[in-house]
Design an enzyme around this catalytic site. Structure first.
Site, PDB file in Angstrom:
ATOM      1  CE  LYS A 239      -2.791   2.314   2.632  1.00 55.10           C
ATOM      2  NZ  LYS A 239      -2.340   3.305   2.305  1.00 55.10           N
TER       3      LYS A 239
ATOM      4  CD  GLU B 115      11.764   6.516  10.215  1.00 61.59           C
ATOM      5  OE1 GLU B 115      11.969   7.277  10.559  1.00 61.59           O
ATOM      6  OE2 GLU B 115      12.230   6.358   9.271  1.00 61.59           O
TER       7      GLU B 115
ATOM      8  CB  CYS C 202      12.494  10.449   8.547  1.00 56.46           C
ATOM      9  SG  CYS C 202      13.199   9.208   8.170  1.00 56.46           S
TER      10      CYS C 202
ATOM     11  CD  GLU D 164       9.052  14.436  11.192  1.00 58.34           C
ATOM     12  OE1 GLU D 164       9.935  13.700  10.598  1.00 58.34           O
ATOM     13  OE2 GLU D 164       8.250  13.943  11.608  1.00 58.34           O
TER      14      GLU D 164
END
Length: 515
Positions: free
Chosen positions: A205, A286, A320, A416
């Site tokens: 996906k 993650e 990231c 973030e």
């Protein structure tokens, strides 16, 4: 016999021949834009009434492709196809599964610029970033193929007189791979081929922003000899189909790369044992970072400035691993800040089909809005010294932005942002710099710029991140060289591209035979 692994070289675009080849690949891809892409379930193609329209983030009126959107009925069909294929795929020898990866890597290598051109168009990546993404996808296939061959006979254990003992690894079952848009080829490919080469079957996906490059990769796997049903292409809504497949009792393994909030929610759902489920699901997640470049007073300050800018603004900060925080010793703070501002203002921002553009767009309107909102927050919390503006008239472009004098606990230092926003904070000394570096809930990457050997050793011990770099930027991990994964809320520290990664996709089995 396979040669020893080494990473795929990056393309040198200062060579005119390479620039012409890449431009030709862009033309080839542009001629294919707007096509329809079906689901792939059990090797069969299926278009659906509901679709996902993938658009160019640098030119939002340009349609990359129209992709079939999976519903629950098709998701269940895909699960059944993957479960049925698992019964035969798990019996295929590890060598043949590894060879399939090597063949797929060779196909991608021959079409390297073409795949990179799709990344320029669908993900808004500048040439060098797209080229690195494709190279990393090749690396994952080459590295994991070799790792599987190394693991095929298991690990040595002891035997006693009259018995022979073996310790082997076996597949787990059906893996749900939920891949991100920021490394639309590399991470998508890596998190697909790792379960594949270990004998599992896959429901892929991809991110809704970048499904076309994922479809192109499924075609490569089929060309390499992948049997029907081993990988099933099922793009769709995370809240609808993602939840359905995470909860499914036949799902044995889930691998996810994305935001903290979605990752935590997925981790919680996967822990629930569903009716008919006879196993505990394994989860590899993650979930991002809030990464710091620490600059000591004993440092090469030009190196420090270059490392900060590269870490913060590569691919518009949409990594990231992006170094969105610079924590600098007060003795050199002003000098480093001044140089970073100068370098930042020299960066080019524009449509990434142009060869020398450093920064392209952010991925979509939602990302643009979120980042611009954080820039407004930053203006209240700190001192704006570079950038701060955006333009979403044609694409989603934001200037590389630098804030100075941020409090270590300010939102722009803690949350973030996932965009081209960098915050500077001043530290009294190296100890306080490390304290600030460790003060977030994340622990993915970090960098320390210093010439002091004692402080390097101190940071090795006390800087709590999964990937720690010295005297370089904190981005750009290479498969097999810098196994990648973080601590704390950055995820399960699964170390993609490392020697322990494939084992996470298998079960250990002890066999003891008397003689």
């Amino acid at each position: 016999m396979l040669s020893a692994y080494s990473h795929e070289p990056f393309t040198n675009f200062s060579i005119e021949e390479n620039r012409r080849a890449f431009a030709a690949a862009l033309q080839k891809v542009e001629a294919q834009l707007g096509a329809d892409y079906p689901l792939v379930i059990g090797g069969k193609r299926l278009m659906t009434a509901e679709t996902i329209t993938s658009c160019n983030p640098a030119n939002k009126s340009e349609v990359i492709g129209v992709v079939a959107k999976v519903g629950k009925e098709q998701a269940e069909q895909a699960m059944e196809a993957a479960d049925a294929a698992f019964q035969s795929w798990r019996r295929v020898s590890p060598e043949e599964r590894a060879n399939l990866l090597i063949r797929a890597a060779a196909i991608v290598r021959r079409r390297k610029h073409e795949f990179s051109a799709w990344l320029v168009k669908e993900a808004g990546k500048p040439w060098k970033e797209a080229d690195a993404d494709t190279a990393e996808a090749i690396d994952f296939m080459e590295y994991y193929g070799r790792q599987m061959i190394a693991l095929k006979d298991g690990k040595p254990i002891n035997s006693r007189a009259g018995e022979h003992n073996r310790y082997l690894y076996t597949p787990t079952g059906v893996c749900l791979t939920i891949s991100p848009w920021n490394f639309a080829f590399a991470i998508m490919a890596g998190t697909t081929v790792a379960p594949l080469v270990t004998g599992n079957t896959v429901l892929l996906k991809p991110a809704s922003a970048t499904p076309v490059v994922a479809y192109k990769f499924v075609e490569v796997l089929e060309e390499a000899g992948l049997p029907p049903g081993v990988v099933n292409f099922v793009p769709g809504s995370g809240s609808e189909i993602g939840d359905y497949l995470v909860d499914h009792p036949k799902t044995t393994l889930i691998t996810f790369t994305g935001s903290r909030d979605v990752g935590v929610r997925l981790y919680e759902r996967a822990a629930v044992v569903q009716s008919g489920q006879q196993h505990l699901k394994r989860v590899i997640v993650e979930m991002g970072g809030k990464d710091t470049v620490v600059v000591d007073k004993e440092a090469d300050l030009e190196l420090a400035a270059q490392a900060i800018v590269t870490s913060a603004f590569g691919f518009s900060g949409q990594k990231c691993s992006a170094g969105s925080r610079a924590v600098v010793d007060q003795a050199v703070y002003d000098e480093v800040l001044e140089r970073v501002v100068a370098l930042t203002k020299a960066l080019s921002v524009g449509e990434p089909t142009t060869a020398d553009v450093y920064m392209g767009p952010v991925i979509d309107q939602a990302a643009y809005t979120k980042i611009m909102d954080y820039i407004e927050i930053g203006k209240q919390e700190a001192r704006l010294v570079a950038g701060g503006s955006g333009d979403n008239a044609d694409g989603f472009f934001i200037e590389p932005t630098v804030f100075a004098d941020a409090d270590p606990k300010a939102r722009i230092m803690q949350e973030e942002i996932f965009g081209p926003v960098l915050a500077f904070s001043k530290a009294r000394d190296f100890e306080e710099a490390l304290d600030i570096a460790n003060n977030t809930e994340y622990g993915l990457t970090g960098a320390v710029i210093t010439t002091n050997r004692e402080r390097i050793e101190q940071a090795k011990r006390d800087f709590h991140v999964g990937n720690l770099y010295f005297n370089r930027n904190c981005t750009g991990a290479i498969v097999g060289y810098h196994p990648f994964g973080g601590f704390k809320m950055s995820g399960t520290d699964s170390k993609a591209g490392g020697p322990d990664y494939l084992i996470l996709h298998m079960q250990a089995k002890t066999i003891s035979e008397m003689y």
